[in-house]
Design a protein around this motif. Structure first.
Motif, PDB file in Angstrom:
ATOM      1  N   ARG A 184       0.818  -1.210   0.000  1.00 49.67           N
ATOM      2  CA  ARG A 184       0.000   0.000   0.000  1.00 49.67           C
ATOM      3  C   ARG A 184       0.853   1.262   0.000  1.00 49.67           C
ATOM      4  O   ARG A 184       0.326   2.347  -0.233  1.00 49.67           O
ATOM      5  N   CYS A 185       2.161   1.118   0.253  1.00 51.41           N
ATOM      6  CA  CYS A 185       3.027   2.282   0.454  1.00 51.41           C
ATOM      7  C   CYS A 185       3.789   2.727  -0.777  1.00 51.41           C
ATOM      8  O   CYS A 185       3.940   3.922  -1.012  1.00 51.41           O
ATOM      9  N   THR A 186       4.345   1.804  -1.532  1.00 50.51           N
ATOM     10  CA  THR A 186       5.465   2.127  -2.427  1.00 50.51           C
ATOM     11  C   THR A 186       5.093   2.376  -3.879  1.00 50.51           C
ATOM     12  O   THR A 186       5.933   2.852  -4.640  1.00 50.51           O
ATOM     13  N   GLY A 187       3.889   1.999  -4.295  1.00 55.68           N
ATOM     14  CA  GLY A 187       3.583   2.076  -5.722  1.00 55.68           C
ATOM     15  C   GLY A 187       4.298   1.020  -6.546  1.00 55.68           C
ATOM     16  O   GLY A 187       4.278   1.069  -7.775  1.00 55.68           O
ATOM     17  N   ARG A 194      15.478  11.857  -0.623  1.00 48.51           N
ATOM     18  CA  ARG A 194      14.849  11.555  -1.899  1.00 48.51           C
ATOM     19  C   ARG A 194      14.174  10.184  -1.915  1.00 48.51           C
ATOM     20  O   ARG A 194      13.133  10.011  -2.556  1.00 48.51           O
ATOM     21  N   LEU A 195      14.752   9.204  -1.242  1.00 47.53           N
ATOM     22  CA  LEU A 195      14.104   7.899  -1.188  1.00 47.53           C
ATOM     23  C   LEU A 195      12.718   8.007  -0.569  1.00 47.53           C
ATOM     24  O   LEU A 195      11.747   7.444  -1.077  1.00 47.53           O
ATOM     25  N   ALA A 196      12.653   8.723   0.551  1.00 43.16           N
ATOM     26  CA  ALA A 196      11.377   8.838   1.260  1.00 43.16           C
ATOM     27  C   ALA A 196      10.355   9.606   0.435  1.00 43.16           C
ATOM     28  O   ALA A 196       9.185   9.210   0.347  1.00 43.16           O
ATOM     29  N   VAL A 197      10.771  10.698  -0.197  1.00 46.01           N
ATOM     30  CA  VAL A 197       9.826  11.521  -0.943  1.00 46.01           C
ATOM     31  C   VAL A 197       9.423  10.839  -2.248  1.00 46.01           C
ATOM     32  O   VAL A 197       8.247  10.861  -2.640  1.00 46.01           O
ATOM     33  N   ASP A 198      10.394  10.220  -2.933  1.00 49.85           N
ATOM     34  CA  ASP A 198      10.024   9.401  -4.102  1.00 49.85           C
ATOM     35  C   ASP A 198       8.952   8.390  -3.709  1.00 49.85           C
ATOM     36  O   ASP A 198       7.948   8.216  -4.413  1.00 49.85           O
ATOM     37  N   GLY A 199       9.191   7.702  -2.590  1.00 47.04           N
ATOM     38  CA  GLY A 199       8.258   6.674  -2.142  1.00 47.04           C
ATOM     39  C   GLY A 199       6.888   7.232  -1.840  1.00 47.04           C
ATOM     40  O   GLY A 199       5.858   6.593  -2.121  1.00 47.04           O
ATOM     41  N   GLN A 200       6.838   8.439  -1.245  1.00 44.66           N
ATOM     42  CA  GLN A 200       5.547   9.059  -0.976  1.00 44.66           C
ATOM     43  C   GLN A 200       4.787   9.307  -2.277  1.00 44.66           C
ATOM     44  O   GLN A 200       3.585   9.054  -2.365  1.00 44.66           O
ATOM     45  N   ILE A 201       5.496   9.793  -3.289  1.00 41.48           N
ATOM     46  CA  ILE A 201       4.808  10.100  -4.543  1.00 41.48           C
ATOM     47  C   ILE A 201       4.390   8.830  -5.270  1.00 41.48           C
ATOM     48  O   ILE A 201       3.256   8.735  -5.768  1.00 41.48           O
ATOM     49  N   TYR A 202       5.268   7.833  -5.340  1.00 36.94           N
ATOM     50  CA  TYR A 202       4.866   6.568  -5.967  1.00 36.94           C
ATOM     51  C   TYR A 202       3.648   5.978  -5.254  1.00 36.94           C
ATOM     52  O   TYR A 202       2.711   5.476  -5.893  1.00 36.94           O
ATOM     53  N   GLY A 203       3.669   6.025  -3.925  1.00 35.51           N
ATOM     54  CA  GLY A 203       2.540   5.501  -3.161  1.00 35.51           C
ATOM     55  C   GLY A 203       1.272   6.288  -3.408  1.00 35.51           C
ATOM     56  O   GLY A 203       0.174   5.720  -3.509  1.00 35.51           O
ATOM     57  N   CYS A 204       1.396   7.616  -3.529  1.00 35.79           N
ATOM     58  CA  CYS A 204       0.223   8.442  -3.826  1.00 35.79           C
ATOM     59  C   CYS A 204      -0.341   8.117  -5.205  1.00 35.79           C
ATOM     60  O   CYS A 204      -1.566   8.104  -5.394  1.00 35.79           O
ATOM     61  N   ILE A 205       0.546   7.864  -6.168  1.00 34.18           N
ATOM     62  CA  ILE A 205       0.072   7.494  -7.502  1.00 34.18           C
ATOM     63  C   ILE A 205      -0.760   6.221  -7.426  1.00 34.18           C
ATOM     64  O   ILE A 205      -1.857   6.127  -8.000  1.00 34.18           O
ATOM     65  N   ALA A 206      -0.250   5.214  -6.699  1.00 31.03           N
ATOM     66  CA  ALA A 206      -0.967   3.941  -6.596  1.00 31.03           C
ATOM     67  C   ALA A 206      -2.309   4.123  -5.896  1.00 31.03           C
ATOM     68  O   ALA A 206      -3.337   3.599  -6.336  1.00 31.03           O
ATOM     69  N   GLN A 207      -2.310   4.867  -4.782  1.00 29.62           N
ATOM     70  CA  GLN A 207      -3.576   5.093  -4.082  1.00 29.62           C
ATOM     71  C   GLN A 207      -4.515   5.953  -4.917  1.00 29.62           C
ATOM     72  O   GLN A 207      -5.738   5.780  -4.868  1.00 29.62           O
ATOM     73  N   GLY A 208      -3.945   6.885  -5.689  1.00 26.64           N
ATOM     74  CA  GLY A 208      -4.778   7.711  -6.552  1.00 26.64           C
ATOM     75  C   GLY A 208      -5.419   6.910  -7.668  1.00 26.64           C
ATOM     76  O   GLY A 208      -6.580   7.147  -8.032  1.00 26.64           O
ATOM     77  N   ILE A 209      -4.695   5.951  -8.210  1.00 25.55           N
ATOM     78  CA  ILE A 209      -5.261   5.088  -9.242  1.00 25.55           C
ATOM     79  C   ILE A 209      -6.370   4.229  -8.649  1.00 25.55           C
ATOM     80  O   ILE A 209      -7.434   4.054  -9.250  1.00 25.55           O
TER      81      ILE A 209
END
Length: 914
Positions: free
Chosen positions: A143-146, A807-822
């Protein structure tokens, strides 16, 4: 008494011959965890739908939570995460997982790593598609990483295992300047997460003393009813039962405070029971609790509690609860209990009547999105030798929760030590107390430690959800210039039966419908509505998600109405110098023109590609969406922390920055390392500590994307105090021993308060946020015209989040947001209790639903005045708009405009017909 029949088997577990004694129907996961103490294997859904429990059995990856011991043959070979690698001796997969940021909350990591090992054992040269198909086949869910960082990690590990890359390629290389701020430094908790040695709530529960009791809940299976009677007599006589508790056993007010402070709120905030006493307000409400020696005994006894109810009308949506003949769900408080108007600029009504004005409008319904963490809710409580009631849970607001539950339990907050365990994601639902008061009541009533572990059905039915918004909105623009002139909206928030954070959520509508654009004249009204569906809880992008659904639809449709390109129309109307936000504030930075400029070539390429590849059967399209969200709580937001100088010349961080996967560990460590850079303290000697309300000052909850900004600023202040106190005349700094000898302090306090202003309750105007996040998404989709099925092919994100800490943490937040957004856009919902109470039933997006082609571009030239080293937040801003880039892409592909989420195939087909 029935006999308990056991079988003895010789098994080879992680290469060690082991005699195992187990019941034939026992689950392999239970035997591994509870009998053999191999707690690296995690149990999430318990239904074979998440893969967290994956192990390798005789060369095949299996889900141990649905594998019974009678299926495990004599001499079987079993590999768990403990057999893959351990701290100090990591497998390449584990090293790659840490290096690529593939462990965010980390709860699913052991299952993914074991599953990936199963793949590499049979295919050491997988393609990215091979890896994705493998994880899909084995139901490995994250649920976190996308998912993208997970595939990156497997590819990197495979390269090393084949000998095509040195093992050193999986190790982080410290930047030459010694700074980790802005780098890809792995999380401090990464090694524990990838080896399964980090103890989550259920793991800690197994380490409680033998006198610990298991708690089972007796829950309502109706939405609305009066309680006539509760008969516990049969349950009390069941084997192993120590107590059966009802509302009469709660020593305090038996209510959880809903944080009501405004005189404009028509309720008092005390409507949510700990154990329901007079009424059922929603499906899943707790009517009684059984405390027994084993979980099985507790659950068996809970089934024998007899409850007599008088059914009442159930209002499962805001329109139903607002009907004239609807009864008050909470007697004495109207179902519409809070309103928030917005009055900005001139009267809008005449503007909409002008001949030279284009008008678009729509009615929107967002979904009741479930959070669906892989780890279900878990908590335990015990009386400590310090005379405090200790409660351990997935709380992301330890001080706030102690305050919210104390009076209901008959205590004061200072008598509660509320600790945040390492936790498997919450995405906001744990901003509400769930199990805390229940285990607290149980421990106080029995005098023994008490553990409550939710099943996944309970996770789905007795935790909050994203509140649906019912929005009617329209927008006006000048036909000649294309400039926005006015907007009107009226919206109702279905917040379920309990009010906590309902007024704040409702205010998000006036703050973010139309955010990102200079709209001089707005009239709006939002209201919070009490219903009998699942209570509304915080969820990543709180209120922004629903607001952007309406706002970005209107923007997209206005561009089409005017015959303009959707990107160029946004470019003309987005925030620039002199613009104001929907609440009349000045934007903190001017970020959007730069982001749109950066997106333009990607957008042009995508438009050309989708036009080229589109067919009559599969239509392809491109959608963009602008998102703006505040970093911090409304108005003044405060945090207090301390830093302790340790005897080895390192520091321990005393900040209750709760970590639910977003990266509190690296957020706190990275901020402190940057602040103490002149002292040269090695990053490994900066120690993150898990939050405990009895040990740390109140830093506020890990919500509202506030932590990096507000808690980070408080840490920065503590670091400055430390360096001021310990600086020598020659510019160097005292060691710990030197500080003690000089009678200098070794503990340094830090605090910070943001400088916003709460929106006026009568006009809605104000500056609720002084630090904001800006993101724009571009999505490409394919729509199957015959079925209405939508597939997301590519996603690009351009983001201004200020200076990036990690950057790892913020990349992960955005990838995870993309997955939850989809998921939000296409599949996720929680309307039907029976249909939507499993991960699959609720539309959880597995890896096949998320594209592997995702890219992020950051802009860091707009340093934030109110944020440590120019930082903003990262957890929620990127969540408010990815779903709308998908919805707008569907419109571009096939002409179907979606006005109700999610865009299921049926709804897409319906929109195509209309």
């Amino acid at each position: 008494m029935s006999l308990s029949l056991l079988s003895q088997k010789r098994l080879f577990i992680n290469g060690v011959e082991t005699n195992v004694f187990a019941e034939p129907d026992a689950k392999l996961s239970e035997v591994l965890r509870e009998q053999l103490n191999l707690t690296g294997t995690k149990v999430g859904c318990g239904e074979g739908q998440c893969g967290a429990c994956s192990v390798i059995l005789n060369g095949k990856v299996v889900r141990s939570c649905i594998t019974k011991m009678k299926r495990v043959s004599e001499l079987s070979q079993i590999i768990t995460i403990e057999g893959v690698g351990e701290p100090g001796n990591l497998h390449p997969l584990q090293k790659a997982w840490a290096l690529h940021g593939a462990a965010q909350c980390g709860f699913c990591s052991p299952g993914f790593i074991v599953s990936a090992k199963g793949l590499l054992d049979v295919n050491d040269s997988p393609t990215r598609d091979d890896i994705r198909q493998w994880f899909q086949k084995h139901r490995n869910a994250c649920r976190c990483t996308g998912y993208k960082p997970l595939v990156d990690a497997v590819m990197a590990a495979a390269e090393v295992m084949r000998g095509d890359a040195p093992e050193e390629s999986l190790e982080f290389k410290m930047p030459e300047d010694g700074r980790i701020w802005g780098s890809y430094y792995p999380r401090p908790t990464a090694v524990a997460k990838v080896t399964g040695t980090l103890d989550y709530g259920a793991d800690l529960g197994l380490k409680l003393p033998d006198n610990m009791l298991h708690v089972a809940l007796v829950q309502a299976e109706v939405h609305h009813a009066n309680i006539i009677s509760i008969d516990t007599s049969k349950a009390e006589g069941m084997p192993g039962v120590a107590a059966v508790l009802t509302a009469a056993d709660v020593k305090g007010k038996n209510r959880i405070f809903g944080l009501v402070q405004s005189s404009y709120h028509k309720g008092d905030g005390w409507e949510r029971p700990i154990i329901n006493d007079t009424k059922v307000f929603q499906y899943g409400d707790v009517l009684a609790m059984v405390c027994a020696e084993t979980r099985e005994e507790a659950e068996a006894a809970a089934k024998e509690v007899h409850v007599e109810l008088e059914l009442l009308p159930a209002y499962l949506s805001a329109p139903e609860a607002m009907a004239e003949d609807a009864m008050e769900i909470h007697p004495g408080t109207p179902n519409v209990y809070f309103t928030q108007p917005l009055i900005k600029g001139d009267d809008t009504a005449p503007i909409f009547k002008q001949d030279d004005v284009a008008v678009v409008e729509g009615d929107f319904i967002s979904s009741r999105q479930p959070h669906m963490p892989i780890e279900p809710d878990v908590a335990f409580a015990f009386m400590g030798d310090d005379d405090l009631l200790h409660i351990h849970s997935k709380s992301i607001a330890v001080h706030l929760h102690a305050f919210m539950i104390a009076e209901g339990m008959g205590l004061t907050p200072d008598k509660i030590a509320l600790a945040a365990n390492p936790m498997g994601g919450t995405f906001g639902y744990k901003l509400s107390p769930t199990s805390e008061a229940l285990v607290g009541v149980a421990a106080m009533a029995t005098g023994r430690p008490c553990l409550l572990r939710y099943s996944y059905f309970q996770q789905m039915t007795y935790t909050g959800k994203r509140s649906p918004f019912y929005i009617n909105a329209r927008m006006a623009a000048d036909k000649k210039t294309g400039r926005l002139l006015a907007m009107e909206h009226d919206y109702s928030v279905d917040h379920g039966p309990y009010c906590e954070m309902g007024s704040v959520l409702t205010s998000r509508g006036i703050q973010f419908i139309g955010a990102g654009y200079d709209i001089p004249n707005i009239r709006g009204m939002g209201r919070t509505v009490c219903t009998n569906h699942a209570w509304g809880a915080a969820f990543r992008g709180f209120g922004g998600v629903q607001s952007v659904f309406a706002g970005e639809t209107l923007i997209d449709e206005m561009a089409r109405e005017l015959g303009q390109d959707p990107l160029e129309f946004r470019y003309v109307n987005c925030y620039r110098e002199g613009a104001t936000t929907p609440t009349g504030a000045t934007p903190d930075v001017i970020a959007l023109p730069q982001l749109l400029d950066a997106l333009r070539p990607k957008y042009k390429e995508a438009k050309e590609r989708t036009a080229r590849e589109s067919t009559d059967e599969i239509k392809k399209g491109v959608g963009i969406a602008v998102g703006v969200y505040g970093a911090g709580a409304d108005g003044v937001d405060t945090a207090e922390v301390f830093i302790q100088y340790d005897s080895d010349n390192g520091v321990t961080l005393g900040c209750s920055w709760e970590d639910h996967g977003q990266g509190a560990d690296i957020g706190a460590v990275g901020t402190t390392h940057e602040a103490l850079l002149p002292m040269g303290i090695p990053v490994e000697k900066i120690r993150f500590s898990w939050p405990d309300s009895a040990k740390q000052p109140p830093a506020g909850p890990a919500g509202a994307s506030r932590s990096q900004v507000v808690v980070g600023s408080a840490l920065n202040a503590a670091c400055k105090a430390m360096m001021d106190a310990l600086k020598k005349p020659d510019g160097t700094f005292m060691t710990y021993d030197e500080a003690v000898s000089a009678e200098k302090p070794t503990r340094f306090e830090g605090s910070y308060s943001s400088m916003g202003s709460v929106c006026d309750p009568e006009t809605g105007l104000g500056t609720p946020f002084v630090n904001c996040m800006y993101t724009i998404y571009l999505s490409e989709v394919s729509v199957e015209i015959a079925t209405g099925k939508v597939k997301v092919d590519r996603v690009s994100c351009v983001a201004d989040l200020g200076s990036i800490n990690n950057r790892l943490a913020v990349d992960g937040q955005i990838y995870g947001c993309i997955a939850q957004g989809i998921g939000l856009a296409l599949s996720e919902d929680f309307e039907d209790i029976k249909k939507h109470s499993t991960m699959i039933g609720a539309g959880f997006p597995y890896i096949e639903s998320i594209p592997d082609d995702m890219e992020i571009e950051y802009f860091e030239n707009n340093l934030r005045e109110h944020g440590p080293f120019g930082a903003s937040g990262a957890g929620e801003g990127p969540m408010v708009n990815p779903h709308m880039s998908v919805i707008n892409a569907i419109r571009d592909a096939c002409g179907a405009r979606i006005y109700r989420l999610p865009a299921t195939p049926e709804r897409v087909l319906e929109a195509l017909k209309s």
